[in-house]
Structures are given as C-alpha cells and as structure tokens.
Write an enzyme that holds these catalytic residues in place. Structure first.
Site, PDB file in Angstrom:
ATOM      1  N   MET A 187      -9.636   5.131 -17.140  1.00 11.76           N
ATOM      2  CA  MET A 187      -9.249   4.896 -18.530  1.00 11.76           C
ATOM      3  C   MET A 187      -9.044   3.400 -18.775  1.00 11.76           C
ATOM      4  SD  MET A 187      -7.015   8.183 -19.533  1.00 11.76           S
ATOM      5  CE  MET A 187      -5.883   7.957 -18.203  1.00 11.76           C
TER       6      MET A 187
ATOM      7  N   CYS B 280     -11.497  37.072   9.646  1.00 14.66           N
ATOM      8  CA  CYS B 280     -12.510  36.352  10.415  1.00 14.66           C
ATOM      9  C   CYS B 280     -13.666  35.872   9.554  1.00 14.66           C
ATOM     10  CB  CYS B 280     -13.013  37.202  11.574  1.00 14.66           C
ATOM     11  SG  CYS B 280     -13.868  38.687  11.037  1.00 14.66           S
TER      12      CYS B 280
ATOM     13  N   SER C 284      -9.464  43.409  11.360  1.00 16.18           N
ATOM     14  CA  SER C 284      -9.847  42.037  11.089  1.00 16.18           C
ATOM     15  C   SER C 284     -10.649  42.057   9.792  1.00 16.18           C
ATOM     16  CB  SER C 284     -10.679  41.490  12.243  1.00 16.18           C
ATOM     17  OG  SER C 284     -11.139  40.206  11.912  1.00 16.18           O
TER      18      SER C 284
ATOM     19  N   ARG D 245      -1.698  -0.143 -21.997  1.00 16.10           N
ATOM     20  CA  ARG D 245      -2.154   0.424 -20.724  1.00 16.10           C
ATOM     21  C   ARG D 245      -2.148   1.941 -20.761  1.00 16.10           C
ATOM     22  NH1 ARG D 245       1.953  -2.058 -16.459  1.00 16.10           N
ATOM     23  NH2 ARG D 245       0.178  -1.746 -15.043  1.00 16.10           N
TER      24      ARG D 245
ATOM     25  N   HIS E 215     -25.999  15.005  -8.146  1.00 17.07           N
ATOM     26  CA  HIS E 215     -26.668  15.818  -7.130  1.00 17.07           C
ATOM     27  C   HIS E 215     -26.288  15.371  -5.719  1.00 17.07           C
ATOM     28  CE1 HIS E 215     -30.176  16.700  -4.493  1.00 17.07           C
ATOM     29  NE2 HIS E 215     -29.986  17.896  -5.022  1.00 17.07           N
TER      30      HIS E 215
ATOM     31  N   LYS F 277       2.526   6.128 -14.730  1.00 19.70           N
ATOM     32  CA  LYS F 277       2.828   4.715 -14.866  1.00 19.70           C
ATOM     33  C   LYS F 277       4.079   4.516 -15.706  1.00 19.70           C
ATOM     34  CE  LYS F 277      -0.866   2.152 -15.271  1.00 19.70           C
ATOM     35  NZ  LYS F 277      -2.058   1.849 -16.077  1.00 19.70           N
TER      36      LYS F 277
ATOM     37  N   GLY G  48      -9.227   3.621 -12.575  1.00 21.23           N
ATOM     38  CA  GLY G  48     -10.399   3.059 -13.220  1.00 21.23           C
ATOM     39  C   GLY G  48     -11.056   3.956 -14.256  1.00 21.23           C
TER      40      GLY G  48
ATOM     41  N   TYR H   5      -2.827  36.539  12.000  1.00 18.53           N
ATOM     42  CA  TYR H   5      -3.587  35.354  12.348  1.00 18.53           C
ATOM     43  C   TYR H   5      -4.756  35.143  11.392  1.00 18.53           C
ATOM     44  CZ  TYR H   5      -7.198  38.386  14.300  1.00 18.53           C
ATOM     45  OH  TYR H   5      -8.190  39.318  14.445  1.00 18.53           O
TER      46      TYR H   5
ATOM     47  N   ARG I 185       3.476   3.056  -7.653  1.00 16.66           N
ATOM     48  CA  ARG I 185       3.123   4.477  -7.555  1.00 16.66           C
ATOM     49  C   ARG I 185       2.946   4.802  -6.083  1.00 16.66           C
ATOM     50  NH1 ARG I 185      -2.697   3.285 -10.069  1.00 16.66           N
ATOM     51  NH2 ARG I 185      -3.279   1.757  -8.537  1.00 16.66           N
TER      52      ARG I 185
END
Ligand code: ADP
Ligand code: MG
Ligand code: MG
Length: 916
Positions: free
Chosen positions: A111, A867, A800, A100, A487, A27, A109, A887, A369
């Site tokens: 702080m 893989c 692989s 601020r 949870h 900010k 939200g 790959y 921002r």
C-alpha cells in the site's frame, strides 16, 4: 453523537494502544503504544490514526467519508500543530505531515505512503527558514513530494492505468531526474545542486500537468485529503488484493491511515534515517542489527539507491564494511537508540523491526512491529527467549510456524554468505529454500542441461504451462514478471521448489541469451544463487547448506514440542532407508508401509517380474508357484524395515492396488512373461485384458484381492510373521501391525482374520516361539466403513484413516481428475480449499469423528491414526488431535513439521478452553 474515527498520539499520551490493531491497524496501534504507554513514551512524532472502520465505510458508500470525519481530522491537525509549534500551510513556519497506510497485519510494500505533505511554493520559504537556510533540503523534499504524490494520488485519481511501469508518471519523472544527473555528470542524488533541484521541480510539475492533465495541487488540505484517499484506494489496488488472497487476509479488514508530523532525516549530515532489528533476523542471534543512511529520507534505505551503512560493528558486511557505523558517527544517538530497542523488545516480548529517523541529532522512532524472520532465526530466537525467560515454553512453540520448519528441511543459502554478499536484485519470495545454478533461458535448455548433469536456474520473463518440464528440471525458477499467484509461483510452491518471481530489475533478452540487472550483464551459463525464502538474487555460486539433519537448534526446539504434544508422529515409509531417515527426524513408528512399493525402483527387476507372473497366473497352482518365488523378497524387505524401526510399531498394509497396474504394456516384457509361464503371447494378452476394469479405483483391489485370492494374503502374512520371528529369535523387538485396506464390512475382516490366525500358529510352531506381538486392524477409507465402525471394531484392533480415499469417495471426486474443476471451485469460493490437501472438516471430518466414536464404543483402547497425505498438513493435524487420534503418519520430511503442529494443537486447545 458522532463516532470516534480518529485516534491521536503524541506528547506522551495516546488515545489508542497496542491491543487495538483491528481498529487502528498494526502501525497505528504500535505508534500509539510507543507514544503513550507509561513504560515507553518514546520520541514518536505526533500524529493520528483514521480507523479501519472508515476504510470500510469508504468502500460501502461509494468512496465517501462518514459524517464528522472532516472535523475530527482538522481538530487533530490542530493538536499536532500545537505540539510541534508549527502550522499546516503556514508561510513562515509550516508543518509537514506524512500519510501512511497500515492494515492489521503488515502488507509490506503493498500500500501507499506519501511524505512531505503540506509543502508548496508558498511554504517553501518557511521551511527553508526552519532548516536554517538549507535550500537544497527543501527542494529535495519538494521534488520527492511531487514524485510520490503524482504517482500515488494523481495518476490513480485520473483513472490512468499505464500499460507498463515505464509509461507511468513515476518512471517518467525518474527518467527526467536521471537525465539531469547524466547531463551534470553526477551519480548520486545528493550531488545535484539547489538550482538543479529547483529546475527539476519545475520540470516535474510541467510533466505532471501534461500527462495527467491537472496542476499539481498547492492547497495543503487538498494534498492531505488526496493522500488519505490514496491510502484507502490502495487497499483495493491490484497488488494489495493479490497479496491478501495469498495471505488469507479478509477484504473487510480494511486499512487504517496514519497522519504524522514529518521529521527529516535529510536535513544535512547531522540527520539520518534507518531500519533496525532488536535481533539479527537472518540468523536469530541476540545482537542489535541494522542499517542507516546519512542525509536521507524514508524509502531511500530500502530503495537501494545508495548503500546503507551499518548501525554498529556487528551489522557490518562485505558490502558496507568501509562505511562508518552510527555507533561511531553519532555515539550518543546510537546509545539512545540502543536503549530504546532493548526497551521495545522487553515490552513486546519479541524481536522488533524498528524504523527511525534522526533530525539534526535528534532521534525519532517512526515505527515498530514484530520483525519478520527466516526459519533458522525463528527457531533460535524462540529457544533463546525461552532461556532468557522472556517468554514461556508455550509461547516459544507458537513463535515458529510449520513453514519455517519446512524451510529448514530444504537446502538453504548459507546465512554467512548472505551477510557478506549483497543481492543484485530482489523479487517476490515465491518458493522457499535456496538454490544455486547456471542461468538458462528456455525450458528446453533446462531439461537438456540437467540431463548433462548441470545445475541450472531457469530465468524467464514469466512462465507458462509449456515450461513445466523445464521448471521441474531446474534447481530453481526466476521470473522478471508476475506476482505471488503467477504460474511460476503456483507451480514452484506445489513442488516446494525455490522460486523468485516479479523480479522487475531483470531485463531479459532471449535473442542474445543475456540478462541485464542493475547494470550487470549476465549470459547463459553464468552462475547465480537464489534465496527463495527472501526473494534475493545473488551473483555467483554461493555456498549452500542442508540445515536439517545436523541442525542442533531444530532438534532442541522439537524436543520442546515433544514435551507437550499428545499425538504420536509416525511416518509413511516403504523402504528401510526411508524408515531410517524418518527416525532421524523423530518418527515414532511407521503408520503406513505399502507392500506394493517394494516392487518398484528396487534396482532389481526380479521381484516385479515375479509379481507380474503371479498376476498373470490363471490357476491357483500357477499363482502359488509365483507367490513362493516372491516370498523371500517380501520377507526380507519387511524384515529390514522392522529392524530399522527397532521395536517401534510398523503398520504393514497388505497389497492394495488393482492388479492391472502391474501388467507391462511393453511387448518385449509381455513375451518374456508369457515364456516363463509357458503360455503363448496371445494367451498372455487375453489374461491381461481380462484384468481390465472400467473403474479400477473402485474395482478388484485391496481386501477384495485377498478374499478372491486367499493365497496372496497368506504369503504376505507369512512374510510378516517369519520376519518378526527371526528378529525376535535374534533378540530384537518387533511390533508389526497388519492392516487390511479398502474394507467396507466387518465380514471382510473376519474372512482375512482366519488366514492370519492360521499362519500365525504355523509360524510360532515353526520358530518355537510362545508369541509374536502383533495387531490386526484396518484402514477406514470407505465411507461405509466409517459408519459401521462399531461392527468393524469388534474385529479390528486399530483404525487408520486413509483420508485420500475417504475424501475421494466421500466427495465423489476422482483424485486424479480434480485438476479440471477444483481450481475453479476454489476461485469461485465453492470450496475454500483443496480437500486433498487439508481435511474437509465439515464433511469428511464428520465421517472420521463418527468412525472414531463408534469404534471406541465397542473397543475402548482402539488405536486410531491417519495415514493419508493429510497427516503432514498442520491444520489437518490439529483436527486429528481434536478428535482424539493416537497418532498421525506422514512422509519422512514432514515429521518435524508434524511434531510442531501437534504441540501447537495442544496449546491452541488449552487457549480455547480458557476462553470458554
Ligand atoms: P511502509 O508501511 O511501506 O513501511 P511507512 O508508512 O512506514 O511505509 O513509510 C515509509 C517510510 O517513510 C518510513 O520508513 C519512514 O522512513 C518514512 N516516513 C513515514 N512517515 C514519516 C514521518 N512522519 N517523518 C519522517 N519520515 C517518515
Ligand atoms: Mg514502514
Ligand atoms: Mg486407499
């Protein structure tokens, strides 16, 4: 000399700039940039930023400030006074400021902010004078200050931790206010009279004194330092700490504090405040979008007390379409704002989120921002800005995060519906995507209703492990309490399930199975819709859409990614359907086809039954008979998959798991098997028991099966070659890759290669073909194999990396048992993260690097891929790119994410190289 702790901005100049985010916070840095950059010099109220270094000092030194800070702050206050031609604490012409917070990265939200600092009984008359006699405005500002300050500063300083929100000072004051409104029979704050507000301020102060045992401070500088201290203290508030854990924001970043001259959007009907975006953050359209409120201050827009009005026609929705737009209400101010937002976007080269306030028709910009956006919007903006030549291709690719792609692969709430429906409540966005369903209040109901074919959303105060089954069954989860680490949030994230937690506006009554939210009462069975990406709860059944397969923008964006990535992206697929899905998502081959998976969930029990027969066989004869029966099934499945992949490489892994996994536990099935083998049930049980192993994951499995039962390998290899031969005969292309699992020594590979060659020559003779293209290779999933990769590569044409097993055996962590200790390891910081989710680069990664190096030493063109689960994890993909794999292979739904991650890896690597 004392250090510079305070950076000033205002009057067309600034000490700081945008590049100083680490020191000034996001900010502060942006305020400086907007105020001081020669291309901008926007109307930003003057102010100053106290650096994040002070925050760190504050915590290291027992909550004290460094020497010199006081003087620097006071000097800067004088500068604000001069520019504003007002004086802090002055009776006749007082200056008010806001305090601020502002960390490096925005923590919405989390702080604190305190507005109207400097207002007290003495300065009130002066402010009334300034406002042209607007007493109402002044007392309204005063009651806001008392509310905010007592909550943010005093309650915390007093060390009071209310047991719940209801008991906090803020709620208590809010209650006093709503009681007064009730008494006066008015619904809006703005309807309270001057006398009401005066009385309210007095009541507030009395309550503050009673509850917090301290007078509300009248001294402006005491207020100021109280505010500054509160912002620093809020850095270590519970909410902020929890947020940092989730977002991986280090504690030592600290927050900056911004002190800024107040401007007032609540000075009457020619004043307003609002929030706007340079493009629509909901869908990415290149249209100025926003909301505003006449005669309001700061948090009113977000708080949802009054319905904000649209800033222009485009921003109108069902909810606010009857309100007058800023464009119509104050055309000249709107025009100025419009021009500023264009300037800002051009300057920052990204969508900006702008906070503005209009004081008596004068526009002020209070913040800008980079604006948060959802997945669809991120993609559209990236593509548009690239087309507009605002950003480069590389920047466009970096603008979209893997989780934003992920968002598009889940069903979402139709964005159009979201524009016309207002959320009835908001909570924390714990699980992405959207969901709609009927409310149920218990996990049991969730399970039962789902069984009846209903779609439900489980609504709970909070969840606990006993609810898991219900959570699984539900379309989505909504809780009233709990944060992003609760949870419910953890479980839902793990499943990628839509979930909103901590939705404080919900009042749930389990006994009557109802919930009340902002005055609306809902009962069990009522429909609601959740947007878990934003945390919005909607009434009713909103339209959903599957944004993925038909999403043209997504595909255009991914094509952009394809144009620079080096890694190929394959998929793990065991069925032709999976293969087709993955190809639609852009998979360039199959990196893992697990033969054993064809025996499960195929509708027909037949192949599984025969496999079981094979397993329970004792003699080679018995076994061969069963294998012959099995052969056509295996062959047709492989053929279907090879065909679906139309000439792209398909890595087919030979039978991998320990055999006992397939033995039925159910006696009916055992009897049936015994019968078909012509043996007694006892004999069958004896044979099944003999398959028992004390550590099956390290037992008789993988290549070890092929060595002890060569006929098992032979059948599979024949199926692969015959399927290929038949496809070639019908004019199709195939590229099978035969992969041997659980290899630890080259001798194993040599042993199996003899079988492969023998079958190969038989098949080409049978089909009268010159050749069938194929590769012979191995998984590298045992640490020993990685170490002797140079020997293994003399036989293997490709590697692989099976990083699930490699991690399991490298760490010695049983994959199925980590639940008991790995979470604790992470909590204690012994491990940074779960090594089964993202590759442990230090250890397991070293094994991989050694494997690749040694392998390529003897075989330059050795094809290397991965893989394991890690193949779909963006950070692991970056690692795979760095170590030079050809790959990665991941589940079909991760393919788009992998395409992005692979492209971003290239860009990051180039950036790093440039730095060096
Ligand atoms: P957050 O970081 O949570 O967005 P802010 O520091 O932006 O908090 O403050 C919240 C709101 O307070 C702002 O959007 C703005 O409307 C109001 N506000 C802050 N400072 C001032 C100021 N100096 N003058 C007027 N309003 C302000
Ligand atoms: Mg803000
Ligand atoms: Mg394995």
């Amino acid at each position: 000399m004392v250090k510079k702790y305070v950076y000033f901005f205002g009057g067309g100049k600034a000490d700081g700039n945008e590049s100083m985010k680490n020191l000034l916070g996001g900010k502060g840095a942006n305020l400086a940039e907007m105020a001081g950059h020669k291309d901008l010099q926007l109307p930003v109220p003057p102010g100053f930023t106290i650096t994040t270094e002070v925050c760190n000092y504050y915590y290291k030194n027992n909550k004290t400030y460094p020497e010199g800070l006081k003087e620097q702050v006071e000097k800067s206050m004088k500068k604000i006074e001069n520019l504003m031609e007002k004086k802090f604490g002055d009776v006749n012409n007082p200056l008010l400021v806001s305090v601020r917070s502002g960390a490096r990265r925005s923590m919405p939200g989390m702080m604190e902010t305190v507005l109207n600092i400097g207002l007290n009984e003495k300065t009130i008359p002066g402010l009334i004078k300034q406002s042209g006699g607007n007493e109402r405005f002044v007392y309204d500002a005063y009651r806001r200050l008392i509310m905010m300050y007592s909550d943010v500063v005093m309650e915390k300083a007093a060390g009071i931790e209310p047991q719940n929100e209801e008991m906090g000072i803020r709620r208590q004051l809010e209650k006093i206010m709503s009681e007064m409104k009730k008494e006066k029979d008015v619904s809006s704050d703005t309807e309270l009279t001057v006398d009401d507000l005066k009385k309210l301020c007095a009541l507030f102060k009395e309550r503050v004194k009673n509850v917090l045992k301290k007078e509300f401070p009248e001294d402006p500088y005491e207020q100021l330092w109280g505010g500054i201290g509160a912002v620093f203290a809020s850095w270590n508030g519970k909410r902020a700490v929890a947020y940092r854990r989730i977002e991986n924001i280090p504690d030592d970043w600290g927050t900056a504090v911004n002190v800024q001259a107040m401007v007032f959007g609540n000075m009457g009907d020619d004043s307003a405040t609002g929030v706007a975006f340079t493009r629509n953050p909901g869908n990415g359209e290149n249209k100025f979008y926003g909301e505003y409120l006449v005669n309001a201050q700061g948090e009113d827009v977000v708080a949802g007390i009054r319905t904000p009005a649209p800033i222009n026609e485009y921003s109108k929705s069902e909810h606010n379409k009857n309100l007058i737009s800023l464009e119509k209400y104050m055309p000249d101010v709107y025009k100025e704002l419009f021009n500023i937002q264009r300037k800002l976007e051009k300057h920052y080269r990204d969508m900006q989120d702008i906070e503005f306030t209009i004081e008596k028709r004068r526009l002020f910009i209070l913040q800008c921002r980079v604006g948060k956006r959802n997945g669809p919007a991120a993609i559209r903006m990236a593509l548009d800005m690239y087309k507009e030549k605002l950003i480069s291709k590389e920047e466009a690719i970096m603008r979209v995060t893997p989780s934003q792609i992920d968002e598009l692969l889940h069903p979402i709430v139709d964005p159009k519906e979201e524009q016309t429906n207002k959320p009835i409540a908001k909570g924390l966005p714990a699980g992405p995507g959207g969901a709609t369903g009927m409310i149920v209040f218990t996990a049991e109901d969730a399970v039962n209703w789902t069984k009846e074919g209903k779609k439900v959303i489980l609504v709970r105060e909070e969840t606990n492990p006993e609810d898991v089954e219900g959570m699984r069954a539900a379309q989505a989860i909504l809780t009233a309490r709990g944060g992003m680490t609760s949870h419910a949030a953890l479980v839902a994230r793990g499943w990628g399930k839509c979930c909103i937690v901590g939705c404080g506006a919900l009042h749930i009554d389990y006994s009557s199975k109802t919930l009340t939210v902002n005055g609306v009462t809902l009962k069990e069975g009522d429909w609601i819709t959740l947007n878990g990406t934003k945390g919005n709860v909607y009434l009713g059944q909103l339209k959903m859409m599957d944004a993925s397969e038909s999403n043209k923008l997504l595909f255009n964006f991914l094509k952009l990614c394809d144009s620079i990535r080096k890694l190929k992206i394959r998929t793990n697929a065991d069925t032709p359907e999976d293969a087709r899905k993955a190809r639609a998502f852009g998979a360039e081959g199959i990196g893992l086809f697990r033969t054993e998976h064809m025996f499960y969930g195929k509708g027909s029990e037949e192949p599984l039954f025969i496999l079981r027969k094979m397993i329970a066989s004792k003699t080679e004869d018995e076994r061969k008979k069963a294998l012959n029966e099995l052969f056509p099934y295996v062959k047709s499945d492989i053929k279907g998959t090879l065909e679906a992949m139309a000439g792209l490489p398909v890595t087919i892994r030979l039978l991998d798991p320990p055999l006992h996994e397939f033995v039925p536990r159910n006696e009916e099935q055992q009897k049936e098997l015994a019968q078909s083998l012509n043996i007694s049930l006892e004999e069958f049980k004896k044979r099944a028991d003999s398959l028992h192993e004390s550590n099956p994951m390290m037992g008789h499995r993988g290549v070890r099966l092929g060595i002890t039962y060569p006929e098992v390998t032979e059948m599979q290899v024949r199926a692969i070659f015959e399927a290929s031969a038949e496809l070639i005969k019908s004019g199709k292309k195939v590229e099978p890759e035969i992969m041997i699992p659980v290899v630890s020594t080259v001798q194993e590979l040599k042993d199996q290669l003899i079988i492969v060659r023998k079958v190969y020559s038989e098949v080409i003779k049978k089909y009268n073909l010159k050749k069938i293209p194929y590769l012979y290779g191995t998984m590298i999933e045992i640490p020993r194999a990685a170490l002797v990769a140079d020997k293994i590569a003399t036989v293997a044409e490709f590697f692989s990396f099976g990083t699930n097993d490699l991690t399991q055996m490298g760490f010695g962590f049983s994959r199925d048992d980590i639940g008991n200790f790995v979470p604790e390891y992470i909590k204690k910081g012994i491990l940074d993260e779960d090594p089964f989710q993202t590759i442990d680069q230090e250890g397991i990664g070293e094994l991989i690097e050694i494997g690749i190096q040694r392998g390529r030493k003897v075989r330059k063109d050795l094809k290397v891929g991965i893989c394991g689960e890690h193949g779909g994890d963006p950070r692991s993909i970056e690692f795979c790119h760095k170590v030079g794999m050809n790959y990665v292979s991941c589940s079909p739904y991760r393919v788009p994410i992998a395409r992005l991650a692979a492209a971003q890896s290239v860009i990051k690597e180039n950036k790093d190289r440039k730095k060096k």
